[in-house]
Design a protein around this motif. Structure first.
Motif, PDB file in Angstrom:
ATOM      1  N   ARG A  38       0.835  -1.190   0.000  1.00  0.00           N
ATOM      2  CA  ARG A  38       0.000   0.000   0.000  1.00  0.00           C
ATOM      3  C   ARG A  38       0.870   1.241   0.000  1.00  0.00           C
ATOM      4  NH1 ARG A  38      -2.670  -0.373   6.092  1.00  0.00           N
ATOM      5  NH2 ARG A  38      -0.784   0.218   7.279  1.00  0.00           N
ATOM      6  N   VAL A  48       2.317  -4.922   3.008  1.00  0.00           N
ATOM      7  CA  VAL A  48       1.226  -5.156   3.943  1.00  0.00           C
ATOM      8  C   VAL A  48       1.159  -6.626   4.337  1.00  0.00           C
ATOM      9  CG1 VAL A  48      -1.273  -5.039   4.296  1.00  0.00           C
ATOM     10  CG2 VAL A  48      -0.088  -3.212   3.042  1.00  0.00           C
ATOM     11  N   SER A  63       1.783  -3.406  11.661  1.00  0.00           N
ATOM     12  CA  SER A  63       0.647  -2.507  11.787  1.00  0.00           C
ATOM     13  C   SER A  63      -0.692  -3.157  11.442  1.00  0.00           C
ATOM     14  CB  SER A  63       0.848  -1.272  10.907  1.00  0.00           C
ATOM     15  OG  SER A  63       0.984  -1.635   9.545  1.00  0.00           O
ATOM     16  N   VAL A  64      -0.659  -4.292  10.756  1.00  0.00           N
ATOM     17  CA  VAL A  64      -1.909  -4.934  10.346  1.00  0.00           C
ATOM     18  C   VAL A  64      -2.096  -6.317  10.944  1.00  0.00           C
ATOM     19  CG1 VAL A  64      -1.823  -3.650   8.178  1.00  0.00           C
ATOM     20  CG2 VAL A  64      -1.055  -6.035   8.233  1.00  0.00           C
ATOM     21  N   PHE A  68      -5.660  -7.983   9.410  1.00  0.00           N
ATOM     22  CA  PHE A  68      -5.708  -8.334   7.994  1.00  0.00           C
ATOM     23  C   PHE A  68      -5.351  -9.802   7.810  1.00  0.00           C
ATOM     24  CE2 PHE A  68      -4.619  -3.909   6.013  1.00  0.00           C
ATOM     25  CZ  PHE A  68      -5.637  -3.335   6.758  1.00  0.00           C
ATOM     26  N   MET A  83      -9.614  -7.263   5.265  1.00  0.00           N
ATOM     27  CA  MET A  83      -9.211  -6.181   6.139  1.00  0.00           C
ATOM     28  C   MET A  83     -10.331  -5.886   7.127  1.00  0.00           C
ATOM     29  SD  MET A  83      -7.338  -3.628   3.405  1.00  0.00           S
ATOM     30  CE  MET A  83      -8.887  -3.216   2.601  1.00  0.00           C
ATOM     31  N   LEU A  86     -10.723  -1.566  10.359  1.00  0.00           N
ATOM     32  CA  LEU A  86      -9.994  -0.547   9.607  1.00  0.00           C
ATOM     33  C   LEU A  86      -9.977   0.785  10.349  1.00  0.00           C
ATOM     34  CD1 LEU A  86     -11.319  -1.474   6.097  1.00  0.00           C
ATOM     35  CD2 LEU A  86      -8.899  -1.424   6.745  1.00  0.00           C
ATOM     36  N   ASP A  90      -5.136   3.271   7.600  1.00  0.00           N
ATOM     37  CA  ASP A  90      -5.120   2.266   6.545  1.00  0.00           C
ATOM     38  C   ASP A  90      -5.452   2.849   5.182  1.00  0.00           C
ATOM     39  OD1 ASP A  90      -4.539   0.034   8.276  1.00  0.00           O
ATOM     40  OD2 ASP A  90      -6.629   0.106   8.940  1.00  0.00           O
ATOM     41  N   TYR A  94      -3.907   0.362  -2.574  1.00  0.00           N
ATOM     42  CA  TYR A  94      -3.424  -0.988  -2.327  1.00  0.00           C
ATOM     43  C   TYR A  94      -3.095  -1.666  -3.647  1.00  0.00           C
ATOM     44  CZ  TYR A  94      -4.591  -0.753   2.604  1.00  0.00           C
ATOM     45  OH  TYR A  94      -4.627  -0.416   3.938  1.00  0.00           O
TER      46      TYR A  94
END
Length: 121
Positions: A38, A48, A63-64, A68, A83, A86, A90, A94
């Motif tokens: 992303r 990601v 961070s995800v 995710f 995802m 959110l 974010d 993407y």
């Protein structure tokens, strides 16, 4: 011709969910590792999530993690990014990526055109 076509992006409220899809064609999808990147405005493109060609190993940005999930369906030549939870951070374009190394070490990379995800009230 090689194509990676992302879909599923759009506008979603904080706390909501989206499912991105990337449909591949023109190459042997099952031999390629797939990943999602992303890029937010004025930011570097960042990894990601990634998944190996057979789907056995996944990797996520810190961070995800926990929010995710990357998956793939080799029979349908499609990779997904689910995802959840959110937040505005974010928000980004993407991109879907396919990559494969040959025995010489040469890397083949294909990129999709990107799909916009906007998380906002």
């Amino acid at each position: 011709q090689v194509q990676l076509v992302e879909s599923g992006g759009g506008l979603v409220q904080p706390g909501g969910s989206l499912r991105l899809s990337c449909a591949a064609s023109g190459f042997t999808f099952s031999t390629y590792a797939m990943s999602w990147y992303r890029q937010a405005p004025w930011e570097e493109r960042e990894l990601v999530a990634a998944i190996t060609s057979g789907g056995g190993i996944t990797n996520y940005a810190d961070s995800v993690k926990g929010r995710f999930t990357i998956s793939r369906d080799n029979a349908e030549n499609t990779v997904y990014l689910q995802m959840n939870s959110l937040n505005p951070e974010d928000t980004a374009v993407y991109y879907c990526r396919a990559d494969r190394k040959i025995y010489t070490g040469r890397l083949t990379i294909y990129w999709g055109q990107g799909t916009q995800v906007t998380v906002s009230s």
